[in-house]
Design a protein around this motif. Structure first.
Motif, PDB file in Angstrom:
ATOM      1  N   HIS A   1      27.109  41.890  38.187  1.00 23.05           N
ATOM      2  CA  HIS A   1      26.899  42.433  39.523  1.00 23.05           C
ATOM      3  C   HIS A   1      25.420  42.433  39.902  1.00 23.05           C
ATOM      4  CE1 HIS A   1      30.840  44.778  38.665  1.00 23.05           C
ATOM      5  NE2 HIS A   1      31.087  43.535  39.053  1.00 23.05           N
ATOM      6  N   GLY A   2      24.537  42.613  38.946  1.00 26.29           N
ATOM      7  CA  GLY A   2      23.095  42.572  39.229  1.00 26.29           C
ATOM      8  C   GLY A   2      22.676  41.217  39.760  1.00 26.29           C
ATOM      9  N   THR A   3      23.236  40.158  39.198  1.00 27.27           N
ATOM     10  CA  THR A   3      22.947  38.808  39.681  1.00 27.27           C
ATOM     11  C   THR A   3      23.421  38.645  41.123  1.00 27.27           C
ATOM     12  OG1 THR A   3      23.086  37.870  37.470  1.00 27.27           O
ATOM     13  CG2 THR A   3      23.434  36.353  39.298  1.00 27.27           C
ATOM     14  N   PHE A   4      24.623  39.119  41.406  1.00 27.91           N
ATOM     15  CA  PHE A   4      25.160  39.050  42.760  1.00 27.91           C
ATOM     16  C   PHE A   4      24.257  39.788  43.754  1.00 27.91           C
ATOM     17  CE2 PHE A   4      27.614  41.211  46.076  1.00 27.91           C
ATOM     18  CZ  PHE A   4      28.161  40.127  46.738  1.00 27.91           C
ATOM     19  N   HIS A   5      23.851  41.003  43.401  1.00 33.35           N
ATOM     20  CA  HIS A   5      23.012  41.798  44.303  1.00 33.35           C
ATOM     21  C   HIS A   5      21.647  41.150  44.534  1.00 33.35           C
ATOM     22  CE1 HIS A   5      25.906  44.959  44.746  1.00 33.35           C
ATOM     23  NE2 HIS A   5      25.950  45.181  43.444  1.00 33.35           N
ATOM     24  N   CYS A   6      21.076  40.564  43.514  1.00 28.90           N
ATOM     25  CA  CYS A   6      19.785  39.877  43.671  1.00 28.90           C
ATOM     26  C   CYS A   6      19.907  38.709  44.645  1.00 28.90           C
ATOM     27  CB  CYS A   6      19.275  39.368  42.321  1.00 28.90           C
ATOM     28  SG  CYS A   6      18.656  40.648  41.245  1.00 28.90           S
ATOM     29  N   VAL A   7      20.946  37.918  44.488  1.00 29.56           N
ATOM     30  CA  VAL A   7      21.141  36.771  45.376  1.00 29.56           C
ATOM     31  C   VAL A   7      21.408  37.241  46.804  1.00 29.56           C
ATOM     32  CG1 VAL A   7      22.662  34.813  45.892  1.00 29.56           C
ATOM     33  CG2 VAL A   7      21.886  35.210  43.552  1.00 29.56           C
ATOM     34  N   GLN A   8      22.242  38.248  46.963  1.00 32.33           N
ATOM     35  CA  GLN A   8      22.536  38.766  48.294  1.00 32.33           C
ATOM     36  C   GLN A   8      21.286  39.281  48.996  1.00 32.33           C
ATOM     37  OE1 GLN A   8      25.671  38.986  50.102  1.00 32.33           O
ATOM     38  NE2 GLN A   8      25.937  37.333  48.638  1.00 32.33           N
ATOM     39  N   ALA A   9      20.363  39.830  48.240  1.00 29.06           N
ATOM     40  CA  ALA A   9      19.140  40.390  48.823  1.00 29.06           C
ATOM     41  C   ALA A   9      18.209  39.308  49.372  1.00 29.06           C
ATOM     42  CB  ALA A   9      18.408  41.239  47.789  1.00 29.06           C
ATOM     43  N   VAL A  10      18.160  38.163  48.729  1.00 30.79           N
ATOM     44  CA  VAL A  10      17.188  37.129  49.118  1.00 30.79           C
ATOM     45  C   VAL A  10      17.795  35.974  49.908  1.00 30.79           C
ATOM     46  CG1 VAL A  10      15.697  37.675  47.166  1.00 30.79           C
ATOM     47  CG2 VAL A  10      17.370  35.835  46.937  1.00 30.79           C
ATOM     48  N   LEU A  11      19.099  35.809  49.856  1.00 33.60           N
ATOM     49  CA  LEU A  11      19.730  34.647  50.476  1.00 33.60           C
ATOM     50  C   LEU A  11      19.496  34.534  51.984  1.00 33.60           C
ATOM     51  CD1 LEU A  11      21.350  32.133  49.828  1.00 33.60           C
ATOM     52  CD2 LEU A  11      23.436  33.479  50.130  1.00 33.60           C
ATOM     53  N   PRO A  12      19.593  35.596  52.764  1.00 37.67           N
ATOM     54  CA  PRO A  12      19.362  35.439  54.207  1.00 37.67           C
ATOM     55  C   PRO A  12      17.992  34.836  54.541  1.00 37.67           C
ATOM     56  CG  PRO A  12      20.401  37.543  53.784  1.00 37.67           C
ATOM     57  CD  PRO A  12      20.028  36.964  52.450  1.00 37.67           C
ATOM     58  N   ASP A  13      16.943  35.306  53.896  1.00 43.45           N
ATOM     59  CA  ASP A  13      15.609  34.760  54.146  1.00 43.45           C
ATOM     60  C   ASP A  13      15.501  33.308  53.702  1.00 43.45           C
ATOM     61  OD1 ASP A  13      14.710  37.114  55.268  1.00 43.45           O
ATOM     62  OD2 ASP A  13      13.876  37.872  53.382  1.00 43.45           O
ATOM     63  N   MET A  14      16.137  32.981  52.598  1.00 46.00           N
ATOM     64  CA  MET A  14      16.102  31.608  52.112  1.00 46.00           C
ATOM     65  C   MET A  14      16.840  30.681  53.067  1.00 46.00           C
ATOM     66  SD  MET A  14      16.708  32.307  48.074  1.00 46.00           S
ATOM     67  CE  MET A  14      15.793  31.023  47.260  1.00 46.00           C
ATOM     68  N   LEU A  15      17.972  31.123  53.572  1.00 44.33           N
ATOM     69  CA  LEU A  15      18.721  30.307  54.529  1.00 44.33           C
ATOM     70  C   LEU A  15      17.941  30.132  55.822  1.00 44.33           C
ATOM     71  CD1 LEU A  15      22.313  31.720  53.948  1.00 44.33           C
ATOM     72  CD2 LEU A  15      21.476  29.442  53.329  1.00 44.33           C
ATOM     73  N   ASP A  16      17.291  31.199  56.276  1.00 40.46           N
ATOM     74  CA  ASP A  16      16.458  31.103  57.477  1.00 40.46           C
ATOM     75  C   ASP A  16      15.325  30.102  57.295  1.00 40.46           C
ATOM     76  OD1 ASP A  16      18.008  32.928  58.844  1.00 40.46           O
ATOM     77  OD2 ASP A  16      16.626  34.615  58.528  1.00 40.46           O
ATOM     78  N   ALA A  17      14.795  30.042  56.086  1.00 45.53           N
ATOM     79  CA  ALA A  17      13.704  29.113  55.790  1.00 45.53           C
ATOM     80  C   ALA A  17      14.212  27.679  55.637  1.00 45.53           C
ATOM     81  CB  ALA A  17      12.969  29.539  54.518  1.00 45.53           C
ATOM     82  N   GLY A  18      15.533  27.532  55.496  1.00 45.56           N
ATOM     83  CA  GLY A  18      16.101  26.199  55.358  1.00 45.56           C
ATOM     84  C   GLY A  18      15.918  25.590  53.983  1.00 45.56           C
ATOM     85  N   TRP A  19      15.657  26.427  52.996  1.00 41.12           N
ATOM     86  CA  TRP A  19      15.396  25.907  51.651  1.00 41.12           C
ATOM     87  C   TRP A  19      15.850  26.948  50.641  1.00 41.12           C
ATOM     88  CZ3 TRP A  19      12.507  26.327  47.100  1.00 41.12           C
ATOM     89  CH2 TRP A  19      12.259  25.135  46.424  1.00 41.12           C
ATOM     90  N   VAL A  20      16.870  26.638  49.882  1.00 42.62           N
ATOM     91  CA  VAL A  20      17.436  27.599  48.939  1.00 42.62           C
ATOM     92  C   VAL A  20      17.420  27.010  47.542  1.00 42.62           C
ATOM     93  CG1 VAL A  20      19.489  28.912  48.308  1.00 42.62           C
ATOM     94  CG2 VAL A  20      18.942  28.564  50.717  1.00 42.62           C
ATOM     95  N   ARG A  21      16.836  27.734  46.612  1.00 38.80           N
ATOM     96  CA  ARG A  21      16.886  27.377  45.192  1.00 38.80           C
ATOM     97  C   ARG A  21      17.129  28.671  44.420  1.00 38.80           C
ATOM     98  NH1 ARG A  21      17.025  23.477  47.625  1.00 38.80           N
ATOM     99  NH2 ARG A  21      15.964  21.508  47.351  1.00 38.80           N
ATOM    100  N   ILE A  22      18.243  28.733  43.737  1.00 41.45           N
ATOM    101  CA  ILE A  22      18.599  29.908  42.947  1.00 41.45           C
ATOM    102  C   ILE A  22      18.792  29.457  41.512  1.00 41.45           C
ATOM    103  CG2 ILE A  22      20.287  31.727  42.575  1.00 41.45           C
ATOM    104  CD1 ILE A  22      20.883  31.523  45.618  1.00 41.45           C
TER     105      ILE A  22
END
Length: 85
Positions: free
Chosen positions: A33-54
């Motif tokens: 669940h910690g991994t899920f929460h970390c990704v959920q926290a940063v994903l919107p900004d990464m998508l807005d930037a048009g560049w996602v690397r997890i």
């Protein structure tokens, strides 16, 4: 944020029969669940930037198991299975 990494959080040993549900849940909460929460926290900004690397950092234990580490291996296996793209 340009890159997100989710390293493993660890887990206590113990036989599956000697672990309470609360102990099982704590390790799964941190490692899955910690991994899920970390990704959920940063994903919107990464998508807005048009560049996602997890980068999910897991464990070699997920491939072969590990004595007395069932809850940790189960949680980290969930991380492996949850990231397909």
């Amino acid at each position: 944020m340009r890159v997100a990494a989710s390293p493993p959080g660890g887990g206590a040993g113990g036989s599956a029969g000697g672990v309470s549900f609360e102990e099982w849940e704590r390790v799964v909460d941190v490692n899955l669940h910690g991994t899920f929460h970390c990704v959920q926290a940063v994903l919107p900004d990464m998508l807005d930037a048009g560049w996602v690397r997890i980068v999910d950092i897991s464990s070699s234990s997920t491939h072969s198991g590990q004595p007395y580490m069932a809850r940790y291996v189960a949680a980290r296996s969930g991380v492996n299975g949850g990231r397909s793209t």
